[in-house]
Design an enzyme around this catalytic site. Structure first.
Site, PDB file in Angstrom:
ATOM      1  N   ASP A  13      43.100  38.140  29.486  1.00  0.00           N
ATOM      2  CA  ASP A  13      42.499  37.231  28.639  1.00  0.00           C
ATOM      3  C   ASP A  13      43.292  35.730  28.646  1.00  0.00           C
ATOM      4  O   ASP A  13      43.407  35.085  27.655  1.00  0.00           O
ATOM      5  CB  ASP A  13      42.227  37.512  27.258  1.00  0.00           C
ATOM      6  N   LYS A  16      41.768  33.064  32.891  1.00  0.00           N
ATOM      7  CA  LYS A  16      41.489  33.078  34.517  1.00  0.00           C
ATOM      8  C   LYS A  16      40.043  32.434  34.877  1.00  0.00           C
ATOM      9  O   LYS A  16      40.066  31.891  35.751  1.00  0.00           O
ATOM     10  CB  LYS A  16      41.839  34.247  34.937  1.00  0.00           C
ATOM     11  N   GLY A  40      36.127  40.204  31.204  1.00  0.00           N
ATOM     12  CA  GLY A  40      35.344  39.109  30.901  1.00  0.00           C
ATOM     13  C   GLY A  40      35.757  37.863  31.195  1.00  0.00           C
ATOM     14  O   GLY A  40      36.739  37.356  30.444  1.00  0.00           O
ATOM     15  N   HIS A  41      35.319  37.124  31.980  1.00  0.00           N
ATOM     16  CA  HIS A  41      35.505  35.787  32.476  1.00  0.00           C
ATOM     17  C   HIS A  41      34.558  34.719  31.669  1.00  0.00           C
ATOM     18  O   HIS A  41      33.533  34.735  32.349  1.00  0.00           O
ATOM     19  CB  HIS A  41      35.922  35.781  33.811  1.00  0.00           C
ATOM     20  N   GLN A 223      42.335  41.289  34.341  1.00  0.00           N
ATOM     21  CA  GLN A 223      43.239  41.713  33.385  1.00  0.00           C
ATOM     22  C   GLN A 223      44.666  41.064  33.772  1.00  0.00           C
ATOM     23  O   GLN A 223      44.379  39.906  34.098  1.00  0.00           O
ATOM     24  CB  GLN A 223      43.488  43.063  33.566  1.00  0.00           C
TER      25      GLN A 223
HETATM   26  P1  IMP Z   1      40.342  49.886  30.375  1.00  0.00           P
HETATM   27  O1  IMP Z   1      40.523  48.959  31.296  1.00  0.00           O
HETATM   28  O2  IMP Z   1      38.934  49.863  29.640  1.00  0.00           O
HETATM   29  O3  IMP Z   1      40.627  51.285  30.698  1.00  0.00           O
HETATM   30  O4  IMP Z   1      41.054  49.763  29.028  1.00  0.00           O
HETATM   31  C1  IMP Z   1      42.461  49.877  29.135  1.00  0.00           C
HETATM   32  C2  IMP Z   1      43.283  48.830  28.287  1.00  0.00           C
HETATM   33  O5  IMP Z   1      43.310  47.677  28.868  1.00  0.00           O
HETATM   34  C3  IMP Z   1      42.842  48.551  26.775  1.00  0.00           C
HETATM   35  O6  IMP Z   1      43.869  48.214  26.195  1.00  0.00           O
HETATM   36  C4  IMP Z   1      41.878  47.429  26.883  1.00  0.00           C
HETATM   37  O7  IMP Z   1      41.864  46.692  25.837  1.00  0.00           O
HETATM   38  C5  IMP Z   1      42.592  46.551  28.141  1.00  0.00           C
HETATM   39  N1  IMP Z   1      41.832  45.527  28.941  1.00  0.00           N
HETATM   40  C6  IMP Z   1      40.980  45.959  29.803  1.00  0.00           C
HETATM   41  N2  IMP Z   1      40.392  45.073  30.556  1.00  0.00           N
HETATM   42  C7  IMP Z   1      40.838  44.118  29.779  1.00  0.00           C
HETATM   43  C8  IMP Z   1      40.754  42.721  29.864  1.00  0.00           C
HETATM   44  O8  IMP Z   1      39.866  42.047  30.800  1.00  0.00           O
HETATM   45  N3  IMP Z   1      41.336  41.781  28.978  1.00  0.00           N
HETATM   46  C9  IMP Z   1      42.202  42.412  28.183  1.00  0.00           C
HETATM   47  N4  IMP Z   1      42.280  43.500  28.007  1.00  0.00           N
HETATM   48  C10 IMP Z   1      41.879  44.427  28.855  1.00  0.00           C
END
Ligand code: IMP
Length: 428
Positions: A13, A16, A40-41, A223
């Site tokens: 977040d 990017k 989520g971009h 991420q």
């Molecule tokens: P997962 O990727 O859905 O398995 O989530 C694992 C961890 O990564 C959790 O703490 C999510 O909130 C975090 N996470 C996954 N994708 C994002 C992102 O795009 N932005 C911020 N945190 C993320």
């Protein structure tokens, strides 16, 4: 052979999406290499605001290829609805390609993500619930279904039949959930085969061909480094490698092709989900930033946790990625503070450390050591030149450069493309 990576330096977040969209006007393709629709971009341009989860953020530029590499996990339903949505708003989606090696998020992955999180109870990771972890588990467990497999029906049916038996045993016997019908999964696969076939190809070859023609390729990180399954605050991480190593394996890309590695950092810190975050501030203090910056997840809508800029984590991120430049985003959010803090070390178990620990328990006990810098009395919002920044804001930027150990090349001062200060050229 110029490839340039744009990588999250923190917990995701970092903004990017805006930066990719901004840079994509000067490149020939934008390539996603890891993660899935957990990302989520947000992209804001003359066609409106787009919230992209799977489609590469360069899609809004008409002549730019969008490529989804083998390291991404793809939920075809999400991809198709995203393509329909952006297509209906006048964006050409015909230059999108998907690796036939990319793994598919199957219906049982989404179910298992929820069940596994429930079973973790208080130790829940706070996943996005999109099936990301279970899909990557099956990839490394050699039980995955790839986009290319969808296109080989005769081989797919026995494969999915076998896998579903295993998954249903897990769902029902371990978690007490409802089994998923084979008919449902195969019907989905049939539809997805039709929907994916126009896009599926050997993207490693396409990327290589573009590079050989001296076309610029932008590698779009999702991420952030501190969520990296190897280098992040494990187990509170995602299941892929958002950092630079993931770009090579997630695309089949020769590392020598990578000419620049941009680390995107927010001017403060945010984190969604569970896990330690040493410079986090309590909610009542975070509210000001959260409301002003609208720090709520694009994918899940969850309120993001807020903290001051963590220089220890930033330096670690630099170590892992070898950034050639920093992109500093959301500087304008700090415009109204009398003073701003940066974390320059941690106190833990009676000792001062300046290293990001691997041990999660240790990281959770780290107390931030702050340096306080004076705020600035003029806004930085919408500035387009370095000379428009007040002296204290510039001093803050320089302090971040020192802490991370890398020069700032771009400063973002608002969500729009033109709200950007290009400090140094990126594509040299
Ligand atoms: P997962 O990727 O859905 O398995 O989530 C694992 C961890 O990564 C959790 O703490 C999510 O909130 C975090 N996470 C996954 N994708 C994002 C992102 O795009 N932005 C911020 N945190 C993320």
């Amino acid at each position: 052979m110029p490839a340039y990576a744009v990588i999250g330096g923190q917990w995701g977040d970092e903004g990017k999406g805006k930066i990719i969209d901004y840079l994509a006007g000067s490149v020939d393709s934008v390539v996603r290499y890891a993660g899935g629709n957990n990302a989520g971009h947000t992209v804001v341009n003359d066609k409106g605001t787009f919230q992209l989860h799977l489609v590469p953020s360069g899609i809004c530029w008409p002549d730019v290829y969008g490529i989804i590499g083998n390291g991404v996990v793809v939920d075809p339903d999400v991809l198709v609805s995203e393509l329909q949505e952006i297509g209906s708003r006048g964006i050409d989606t015909s230059k999108l390609f998907i690796s036939e090696r990319a793994h598919v998020i199957m219906p049982y992955h989404v179910v298992l993500d929820r069940l596994e999180e429930e079973a973790r109870g208080k130790a829940a990771i706070g996943t996005t619930g999109r099936g990301i972890g279970p899909a990557y588990m099956d990839k490394t467990g050699r039980m995955g279904v790839r986009v290319g497999d969808l296109l080989d029906w005769d081989a797919l049916v026995p494969m999915v039949t076998q896998i579903l038996k295993h998954k249903n045993a897990l769902i029902t016997k371990i978690y007490g959930g409802e089994p998923i019908s084979l008919d449902h999964v195969l019907t989905k696969c049939k539809l997805w085969a039709e929907q994916m076939s126009p896009y599926a190809m050997a993207t490693e070859q396409l990327v290589q061909d573009l590079l050989e023609q001296n076309k610029k390729v932008l590698l779009e990180g999702a991420q952030g480094t501190l969520l990296d399954v190897d280098h992040g605050s494990y187990p509170f991480v995602t299941s892929s490698s958002p950092s630079i190593g993931g770009a090579c394996t997630g695309l089949g890309l020769n590392p020598q092709a990578i000419k620049g590695v941009l680390g995107v950092f927010k001017a403060y810190s945010t984190r969604v989900g569970g896990g330690p975050m040493p410079s986090e501030v309590p909610d009542h203090e975070a509210d000001e930033i959260r409301e002003k910056a609208h720090e709520f997840g694009v994918t899940t809508g969850r309120a993001r946790r807020i903290g001051w800029f963590d220089g220890v984590a930033g330096k670690y991120s630099q170590l892992v990625n070898g950034f050639t430049g920093i992109v500093l985003t959301r500087l304008d959010i700090l415009d109204d503070f009398d003073s701003v803090k940066v974390c320059i070390g941690y106190n833990v178990d009676g000792k001062r450390i300046e290293r990001f620990p691997a041990n999660t328990g240790l990281l959770a006990r780290c107390e931030p050591i702050y340096e306080e810098l004076p705020g600035w009395d003029q806004p930085t919002a919408s500035a387009t030149k370095l000379s428009q920044l007040p002296a204290n804001a510039l001093a803050y930027v320089h302090r971040i450069e020192q802490l991370v150990g890398c020069k700032v090349q771009i400063i973002s001062t608002g969500p729009r493309r033109d709200e950007t200060i290009q400090v140094e050229p990126i594509f040299t």
